[in-house]
Write a protein that holds these residues in place. Structure first.
Motif, mmCIF file in Angstrom:
data_model
loop_
_atom_site.group_PDB
_atom_site.id
_atom_site.type_symbol
_atom_site.label_atom_id
_atom_site.label_comp_id
_atom_site.label_asym_id
_atom_site.label_seq_id
_atom_site.Cartn_x
_atom_site.Cartn_y
_atom_site.Cartn_z
ATOM 1 N N LEU A 31 0.820 -1.207 0.000
ATOM 2 C CA LEU A 31 0.000 0.000 0.000
ATOM 3 C C LEU A 31 0.857 1.262 0.000
ATOM 4 O O LEU A 31 0.517 2.268 -0.615
ATOM 5 C CB LEU A 31 -0.922 -0.017 1.232
ATOM 6 N N GLY A 32 2.030 1.143 0.636
ATOM 7 C CA GLY A 32 2.915 2.329 0.716
ATOM 8 C C GLY A 32 3.417 2.761 -0.646
ATOM 9 O O GLY A 32 3.507 3.940 -0.963
ATOM 10 N N SER A 33 3.781 1.785 -1.535
ATOM 11 C CA SER A 33 4.302 2.157 -2.856
ATOM 12 C C SER A 33 3.226 2.789 -3.709
ATOM 13 O O SER A 33 3.469 3.728 -4.465
ATOM 14 C CB SER A 33 4.880 0.920 -3.548
ATOM 15 N N LEU A 34 2.002 2.283 -3.617
ATOM 16 C CA LEU A 34 0.907 2.893 -4.386
ATOM 17 C C LEU A 34 0.628 4.307 -3.903
ATOM 18 O O LEU A 34 0.354 5.214 -4.691
ATOM 19 C CB LEU A 34 -0.351 2.042 -4.261
ATOM 20 N N ASP A 35 0.666 4.481 -2.589
ATOM 21 C CA ASP A 35 0.463 5.828 -2.046
ATOM 22 C C ASP A 35 1.519 6.794 -2.564
ATOM 23 O O ASP A 35 1.234 7.951 -2.884
ATOM 24 C CB ASP A 35 0.504 5.793 -0.514
ATOM 25 N N ALA A 36 2.767 6.323 -2.679
ATOM 26 C CA ALA A 36 3.860 7.186 -3.161
ATOM 27 C C ALA A 36 3.630 7.570 -4.625
ATOM 28 O O ALA A 36 3.827 8.720 -5.025
ATOM 29 C CB ALA A 36 5.199 6.476 -3.000
ATOM 30 N N ASP A 37 3.216 6.550 -5.456
ATOM 31 C CA ASP A 37 2.967 6.842 -6.876
ATOM 32 C C ASP A 37 1.813 7.832 -7.029
ATOM 33 O O ASP A 37 1.866 8.760 -7.854
ATOM 34 C CB ASP A 37 2.620 5.556 -7.622
ATOM 35 N N LEU A 38 0.767 7.632 -6.233
ATOM 36 C CA LEU A 38 -0.383 8.519 -6.303
ATOM 37 C C LEU A 38 -0.014 9.937 -5.879
ATOM 38 O O LEU A 38 -0.392 10.926 -6.510
ATOM 39 C CB LEU A 38 -1.501 7.986 -5.413
ATOM 40 N N ALA A 39 0.801 10.013 -4.827
ATOM 41 C CA ALA A 39 1.235 11.328 -4.338
ATOM 42 C C ALA A 39 2.084 12.032 -5.381
ATOM 43 O O ALA A 39 1.982 13.240 -5.598
ATOM 44 C CB ALA A 39 2.010 11.174 -3.029
ATOM 45 N N SER A 40 2.958 11.237 -6.077
ATOM 46 C CA SER A 40 3.819 11.824 -7.118
ATOM 47 C C SER A 40 2.989 12.358 -8.267
ATOM 48 O O SER A 40 3.235 13.440 -8.792
ATOM 49 C CB SER A 40 4.803 10.764 -7.613
ATOM 50 N N ALA A 41 1.954 11.572 -8.687
ATOM 51 C CA ALA A 41 1.096 12.011 -9.789
ATOM 52 C C ALA A 41 0.326 13.271 -9.414
ATOM 53 O O ALA A 41 0.183 14.195 -10.216
ATOM 54 C CB ALA A 41 0.135 10.892 -10.166
ATOM 55 N N VAL A 42 -0.180 13.294 -8.184
ATOM 56 C CA VAL A 42 -0.915 14.468 -7.726
ATOM 57 C C VAL A 42 -0.009 15.695 -7.689
ATOM 58 O O VAL A 42 -0.384 16.809 -8.079
ATOM 59 C CB VAL A 42 -1.533 14.206 -6.345
ATOM 60 N N SER A 43 1.225 15.485 -7.221
ATOM 61 C CA SER A 43 2.185 16.585 -7.134
ATOM 62 C C SER A 43 2.510 17.129 -8.518
ATOM 63 O O SER A 43 2.575 18.344 -8.733
ATOM 64 C CB SER A 43 3.459 16.114 -6.437
ATOM 65 N N ALA A 44 2.715 16.191 -9.483
ATOM 66 C CA ALA A 44 3.031 16.625 -10.856
ATOM 67 C C ALA A 44 1.868 17.401 -11.444
ATOM 68 O O ALA A 44 2.055 18.416 -12.124
ATOM 69 C CB ALA A 44 3.363 15.403 -11.718
ATOM 70 N N SER A 45 0.654 16.927 -11.211
ATOM 71 C CA SER A 45 -0.516 17.633 -11.729
ATOM 72 C C SER A 45 -0.648 19.013 -11.109
ATOM 73 O O SER A 45 -0.977 19.986 -11.788
ATOM 74 C CB SER A 45 -1.771 16.805 -11.430
ATOM 75 N N ALA A 46 -0.369 19.078 -9.810
ATOM 76 C CA ALA A 46 -0.444 20.373 -9.125
ATOM 77 C C ALA A 46 0.598 21.335 -9.675
ATOM 78 O O ALA A 46 0.334 22.527 -9.884
ATOM 79 C CB ALA A 46 -0.249 20.178 -7.622
ATOM 80 N N GLU A 47 1.820 20.828 -9.942
ATOM 81 C CA GLU A 47 2.874 21.670 -10.498
ATOM 82 C C GLU A 47 2.492 22.164 -11.890
ATOM 83 O O GLU A 47 2.729 23.317 -12.250
ATOM 84 C CB GLU A 47 4.188 20.896 -10.558
ATOM 85 N N ALA A 48 1.916 21.270 -12.713
ATOM 86 C CA ALA A 48 1.499 21.662 -14.060
ATOM 87 C C ALA A 48 0.427 22.748 -13.998
ATOM 88 O O ALA A 48 0.453 23.730 -14.744
ATOM 89 C CB ALA A 48 0.994 20.446 -14.827
ATOM 90 N N THR A 49 -0.526 22.563 -13.087
ATOM 91 C CA THR A 49 -1.595 23.549 -12.938
ATOM 92 C C THR A 49 -1.046 24.886 -12.474
ATOM 93 O O THR A 49 -1.426 25.946 -12.960
ATOM 94 C CB THR A 49 -2.638 23.047 -11.923
ATOM 95 N N GLN A 50 -0.100 24.818 -11.531
ATOM 96 C CA GLN A 50 0.521 26.037 -11.022
ATOM 97 C C GLN A 50 1.305 26.748 -12.118
ATOM 98 O O GLN A 50 1.276 27.974 -12.242
ATOM 99 C CB GLN A 50 1.422 25.694 -9.833
#
Length: 278
Positions: free
Chosen positions: A58-77
């Motif tokens: 579960l920890g690795s999936l959480d990390a991938d999800l967090a990375s994707a969310v972070s990238a999307s947030a950076e793109a939006t910003q």
């Protein structure tokens, strides 16, 4: 004794220390880990191999999800930042254009104001000169009955009388005006244009061309000149230049583009002859 007492058993010895463990973990219905292990047995016991089946945690999936969310947030910003910069650039361009338009309007206004001021100054100057000419003409006319000696440029000279006074006064009032070929006033003259206008002050109409003007009247010698006489250069019927004698050995004429209308001594440019119209 049983008949089977001495027959060795073919069954494997029982495991005295065997141990089987089952590990199951369920996380969110996605991940499970099952491990089976055999514990240590006696020397004559078989070894049980441990097998582990691993699946994503579960920890690795959480990390991938967090990375994707972070990238999307950076793109939006970044997109928001680009839009903000574009808006700022557009606003700066509009502001610069407005300032340039305002500066041009101000420059045009100043130019128009300067032009109007120049026109007013020229009008005032012309009015002043016209008034001065009128005063000179009136003064000369009022003193036309006097036949006395006067001073011009510090010398004793003849004073024009009668119609000659008006002619001389007008000619002298134009001193400083420009010379323009074909000029007939009020601020630029050629030689015959000035003579014609001066004689008009006395009510006398002369031809426009210098050769025709010098052909009028009667010839007089340069030693017997009177104010108002017409001086000419060249032959009398074919003169190329004329001027007005003003007394005291001087004349006024529109000489050339470099000098304009001037008062000169006869010695400065001795004329060829003179005629008397009055």
């Amino acid at each position: 004794m049983s008949h089977t007492a001495h027959i060795p058993s073919h069954r494997k010895p029982r495991r005295s220390g065997s141990k089987m463990a089952f590990r199951a973990g369920v996380a969110g219905g996605v991940f499970s880990t099952l491990a089976v292990a055999g514990a240590a047995a006696p020397a004559n016991a078989e070894t049980v191999t441990e097998t582990t089946l691993e699946m994503p945690t579960l920890g690795s999936l959480d990390a991938d999800l967090a990375s994707a969310v972070s990238a999307s947030a950076e793109a939006t910003q970044q997109e928001a930042l680009d839009q903000s910069l574009a808006a700022q650039e557009d606003a700066a361009l509009k502001k610069a254009a407005a300032q340039a338009k305002k500066a041009k309007a101000e420059a045009d206004r100043k130019a128009e104001a300067e032009k109007a001021e120049k026109a007013r100054a020229e009008a005032q100057e012309r009015a002043s000169r016209s008034e001065s000419r009128t005063q000179l003409s009136a003064k000369s006319s009022s003193g036309s009955s006097d036949a006395v000696s006067g001073r011009s440029s510090g010398e004793t000279t003849q004073v024009a009388t009668g119609s000659a006074a008006a002619i001389v006064a007008f000619a002298r009032a134009q001193i400083g005006d420009a010379y323009v070929m074909g000029g007939t006033g009020p601020n630029s003259w050629d030689c015959s244009g000035l003579v014609q206008a001066a004689y008009r002050q006395a009510g006398i109409d002369l031809p426009r061309i210098s050769g025709d003007q010098s052909s009028r009247g009667t010839s007089v010698s340069l030693s017997n000149l009177q104010p108002g006489d017409i001086l000419y250069w060249g032959s009398r019927s074919g003169s190329y230049h004329v001027a007005i004698y003003v007394g005291g050995g001087k004349y006024v004429g529109a000489q050339n583009p470099s000098t304009g209308v001037v008062e000169r001594s006869l010695d400065w440019d001795t004329p060829s002859g003179a005629v008397r119209i009055l």
